[in-house]
Structure formats: C-alpha cells, structure tokens
Design an enzyme around this catalytic site. Structure first.
Site, PDB file in Angstrom:
ATOM      1  N   ASP A 549       0.854  -1.185   0.000  1.00  0.00           N
ATOM      2  CA  ASP A 549       0.000   0.000   0.000  1.00  0.00           C
ATOM      3  C   ASP A 549       0.890   1.236   0.000  1.00  0.00           C
ATOM      4  OD1 ASP A 549      -2.020   1.821   0.205  1.00  0.00           O
ATOM      5  OD2 ASP A 549      -2.540   1.368   2.302  1.00  0.00           O
ATOM      6  N   GLU A 558      -2.279   0.892  -8.165  1.00  0.00           N
ATOM      7  CA  GLU A 558      -3.041   1.824  -8.993  1.00  0.00           C
ATOM      8  C   GLU A 558      -4.493   1.381  -9.040  1.00  0.00           C
ATOM      9  OE1 GLU A 558      -2.659   4.371 -13.161  1.00  0.00           O
ATOM     10  OE2 GLU A 558      -1.491   2.536 -12.932  1.00  0.00           O
TER      11      GLU A 558
END
Length: 577
Positions: A549, A558
């Site tokens: 993350d 993304e």
C-alpha cells in the site's frame, strides 16, 4: 492475446516519499475497542472485514495450523460458538499453510470476531443481509463519478473530493496538428488522466451487464447530478462514458480514435483541474473501433426504454463503426509514437473485438449478416473479459441473444466450453488455500481484475446451468477483496479495517484529504514487481504477497475504471439476493 495480462505500458511516475500521515500501518484501532476481550489483533486470522450474509457460507482462514477457534460477540466479549478448525492446506500462491474456521451455522445478526487461543483475534466483521455488500457496490459505482473528466465535481455530490472542471479544451489530432476536436468528457481511466476507448468500452460493458443481470441491486440513488432523471444511476454513469466515446468517432469514416492523453503522465500530486498539458487525440485503431461498435450496439438495446433518443444515436454510431471495419479489413494496430509515453492499450489482433461487435449488433438488430460473421470468426478459446481479450463479452452476448436469431449448434458449443472453464475455476478454488479461483501465475498487473473476471465467468455459468458451486466460488472472490487474503488487506478504498490508504491515484494524492477517494479497487499483487517500490520492498515474496500500500507502487496499487466495473458486477450479485 492473454486474458490475464492487464498492464498498460507506462514508465515510472515521479516518486514521492511514503505518506506516513495517511496511516503507517493501515490498521484500525477499532478492532480492539469496546469489547471485554483484551486479545491482541492477529495478522494471521483472516476474515471478510465487512462481513458475511446470514445464510451464506462463513469461513475465516487461519495461517498456520490451529485446532480450535471461537466466535466472539464484539459488544459483550462472549463466545457464541466454539469449534474445531478443518484442513491443513499448503497454499502455493502465498506460501502459507492454512486451516479453516467454518462458522456457517451462526445466523444471528451482529458484530463478531474470531479468536484463537495463543494467536489472538481477527478484525471485527458483521453478519447481516445484502445491505452489507450493497453499500460497497454503491461506493464502487460512485467512484466512477469521481473519475469523471470534463466537468466540475460539485461539493453537493462530491463532498470533500470536489474539484473544478478539467480537460475541457479542444485536443489536437496527432499527425494532423491543424485539426482540433472536442473530446471532453468520459472517465479518467486510472490513476492518471488519460482517456482510452478500449478500456472504457470494457467499463461500460461490465456496468450494463451488471444492470441487465441484477437490476434489483441498482434501485438506490447515488447522489450524482443525474439522480433525479428517472434513469438508474448506474446507466447514467454509462451514458456519461459513452457520450465521450461518441465524440471519439470520426464523423466522416466511422473509425474511432484510440485515445486522448497528454504526451506524458503528469506529476503524481497534480489534481485534474491543474493538469493543463496539451491534449492529443491518437489515430483510429481497429480495436477501438470494434470495441466501440460492440458497446454502442449494447447501449442501443439497454437504453431503448430509458432514453430512446440516446439509444438511436448509439445504434447509428455502431452501424457506422461496423461499416469502417468492413471497409478496413486489414488490422490497424495502435502503438505509441516515440514522443508519447501515456498508456498504450495496444493489441496484436482485432479478431476478438470484431467478433464481439458482430455479436452485439446481432443482438441489437437481428440482422443475419452479423450471425454469419460471428459463426465464421468466433472460436471458444479463452473467453477473456479484460481489455486485451474481449471474447468473453462476445460469448455472453451470443448466448443471451434471441434464440431464433442465433445458430443453436454454435451456441451449444460455446455454452459447453463456458461451463467447462467454470468447472476449472471451481476446481482451482477447491485446491487453493484461500478458496480463490486463481493460479499462482495469474498474480500479474491488475490481478484483482483477474479475480473479478473469474467470478463474472462463474456467475454467467450459474445463469446457464444453475449450480451452487459456481456462486459459492464467486462469493469467495468478494471475501478475498475485503480482507480474507494472505495480506489481511481490504483492496477497496474506504472499506474494511485494514483498508487501502495510499493508492496510486492522483486525486487521492493531491487533494489534501486524509482518506483516499472511496470505492476504488486497487490492482492487487503483481508478482512481476514492475515498479521501483515493489522491486525494493517485495523481492522474494510469493506471488499473492507481492502487494504494498504505497502511492508509488503503480503496478500493485493503482486503480482503473475497468477493475472497478468488473468488481461491481460481482458485488451486484452479492447484494441482489
């Protein structure tokens, strides 16, 4: 073409230091508060962090081998169930050895956690009705509104994620600098601000299929500007995307321009309304034109009763695009010029896209010529549901067409192959430690799209041949998304206890708001480690653990509209029952 290959060709964006202020661990302190139990939170007890439906199978997964578990009521700290775990499975994709805590007999609505002596406790989860998942589904549809280009996102609808209008200027046609075109509108495709016809067509198709199969999941309003127009909000979102696509069709020839982007990706902190780089419309391609023909034919059918004028506009545009395909039989490939580095969405063949267009035009018009083309050009290999292989969309359209318009032998051939692949997914899930229909080789860029598309395949199989194994295996994909995975990570922004806080998504990075835009599905584990952060932090990890993350990990963190749309289909099933 490979259905599991989902990456756009793109370079690394300018990197930024990790934003620790957005949540260093992503852990929620709420999991340990307000209970009579002082156990420590364990990263090895894995649950759907949102919850489970009352009558569904309810399974937690425990890393390691433990013989007993308890289900504890959060409010009282009292054990409501005590059982032995089952299984001792070595999971190849994660490298974990896991056992299962099956608490399906617990049907009392409430908030709970799993406790294992000596190991600790899970995150809290709820047991409830379909509203558990409808709220997530609504957020994922609303996330597409936040991705809208060419309009101001007013605080009345966008709240703290509001911003001024963006990318409203005319764009230059690449290779013909004298020509400028109005191509405003559509969705920002992903974490960048490019708009691409090929993935946008997949996004719109997923949404229309979700509405077609599970309309009861879309009765609520999502607080978007069109919410009062008596059209389901999910279809309003589709119309917004398609209205832009209609602008991308060359009015003279019927061919469709591949994309509109700037030459390069903007800085990761750039908000949409501050991105003022020159916009370029890239040349017509076979794949963009065929996908356009397919999805506008589909829209002509779906919108017929809701918006007849728009339905007719889509029908005319679809026929015109098909005429271009008939006139330009040789494959017109798109590749980025040397001075353009935005997403390519290239392909080596347009066979599957043209078959999809023929199937959708057959369903929309009943014209025999489209059936003839489809029969002569469609094979049953792959059944892809991603942008690089759309053969699965073609199959769905053909199988659910008016039976009098299609070839019954061809349809039976497709149905048989579809169900065989669904059975393969079930078999894969039964062997997988996390009960997921994923092979270790499928943890590629956008692996969460693979998870969702496998679930879509299973749900279509259930429509063709009612089989509880199909729906159970599809439901396991939702549990995976919401935290029942080796990372103990909810992959959807805004949902779960350990939720994504730093997606590679420019508005979420640049808006100054602590929480990212909610309802976005991130790409998930990518074993190829295709960005600098992944290579430096995840080297040597098992495929399913190749996720971080971090806003700079564009290959694992993304977002993309067509990942959201695939998951929306699956969540609409979960909230429909």
């Amino acid at each position: 073409m490979t259905a599991s290959c989902t990456s756009k060709t793109k370079p690394a964006d300018s990197t930024l230091p990790t934003n620790a202020g957005a949540g260093e661990t992503g852990l929620s302190s709420a999991a340990g508060n307000g209970t009579a139990n002082s156990e420590e939170l364990s990263e090895n007890i894995l649950v759907n962090q949102v919850g489970y439906k009352i009558d569904d199978k309810k399974i937690a997964i425990i890393k390691g081998f433990d013989k007993k578990f308890k289900v504890i009521e959060t409010a009282t700290g009292k054990a409501v169930l005590s059982k032995d775990t089952t299984g001792k499975v070595n999971d190849e994709s994660s490298g974990d050895t896991v056992s299962y805590a099956d608490f399906s007999e617990l049907k009392t609505v409430g908030s709970y956690y799993i406790s294992v002596e000596g190991l600790g406790k899970s995150y809290d989860f709820k047991i409830g009705d379909g509203n558990l998942f409808s709220k997530v589904n609504e957020a994922m549809v609303k996330a597409l509104y936040y991705q809208r280009c060419g309009m101001a996102l007013d605080s009345k609808y966008a709240g703290e994620y509001a911003h001024a209008s963006c990318h409203t200027g005319r764009a230059r046609l690449y290779g013909n600098e004298e020509t400028e075109i109005d191509v405003s509108g559509g969705w920002h495709d992903a974490g960048d601000y490019g708009r691409y016809v090929v993935p946008a067509a997949v996004t719109a198709a997923d949404l229309m299929l979700a509405y077609e199969f599970y309309p009861q999941s879309f009765e609520n309003k999502y607080n978007i500007p069109e919410s009062t127009n008596n059209i389901p909000d999910i279809l309003d979102e589709v119309k917004y995307g398609l209205t832009w696509m209609l602008k991308m069709q060359d009015k003279q020839t019927g061919g469709v321009y591949h994309k509109v982007t700037s030459r390069n990706f903007p800085d990761l902190t750039a908000m949409p309304d501050t991105d003022v780089d020159e916009l370029l419309v890239m040349p017509v391609s076979t794949t963009a034109t065929a996908d356009f023909a397919a999805v506008t034919a589909m829209a002509s059918r779906i919108f017929k009763d809701f918006d007849p004028s728009f339905s007719q506009q889509c029908r005319i545009a679809s026929l015109k695009a098909w005429n271009w395909l008939e006139t330009n039989k040789d494959f017109v490939q798109y590749k980025n010029p040397q001075d353009v580095t935005s997403g390519e969405y290239g392909d080596s063949s347009g066979k599957d896209e043209k078959a999809w267009a023929a199937a959708e035009l057959l369903r929309a018009t009943g014209d025999k010529k489209y059936n003839d083309y489809f029969k002569a050009n469609y094979g049953t290999e792959g059944f892809g549901l991603g942008w690089q292989n759309v053969s699965g969309f073609a199959a769905i359209s053909y199988l659910f067409s008016d039976q009098s318009a299609i070839d019954s032998k061809k349809a039976e051939e497709i149905k048989k192959a579809w169900l065989e692949k669904a059975d393969m997914f079930v078999s894969t899930a039964e062997k997988d430690g996390y009960l997921l229909a994923m092979h270790k080789m499928e943890y590629t860029w956008g692996s969460n799209m693979n998870v969702a598309n496998h679930a879509i395949h299973l749900l279509i199989a259930d429509k063709l041949s009612n089989n509880e194994k199909y729906t159970e295996t599809a439901a396991n994909c939702v549990h995976y998304f919401l935290g029942r995975n080796t990372m103990n990570q909810s992959y959807i922004t805004g949902y779960g206890s350990k939720k994504v806080m730093q997606p590679h998504h420019r508005p979420s990075v640049g808006d100054g708001v602590a929480e990212p835009v909610p309802g976005l599905l991130v790409g998930g584990p990518d074993s190829a480690l295709e960005d600098d952060v992944s290579r430096s932090k995840l080297s040597g990890k098992a495929p399913a653990q190749c996720y971080i993350d971090d806003m700079n990990s564009y290959s694992s963190n993304e977002v993309a509209t067509y990942w959201n749309s695939a998951a929306i289909f699956v969540f609409s099933f979960m909230s429909s029952r």
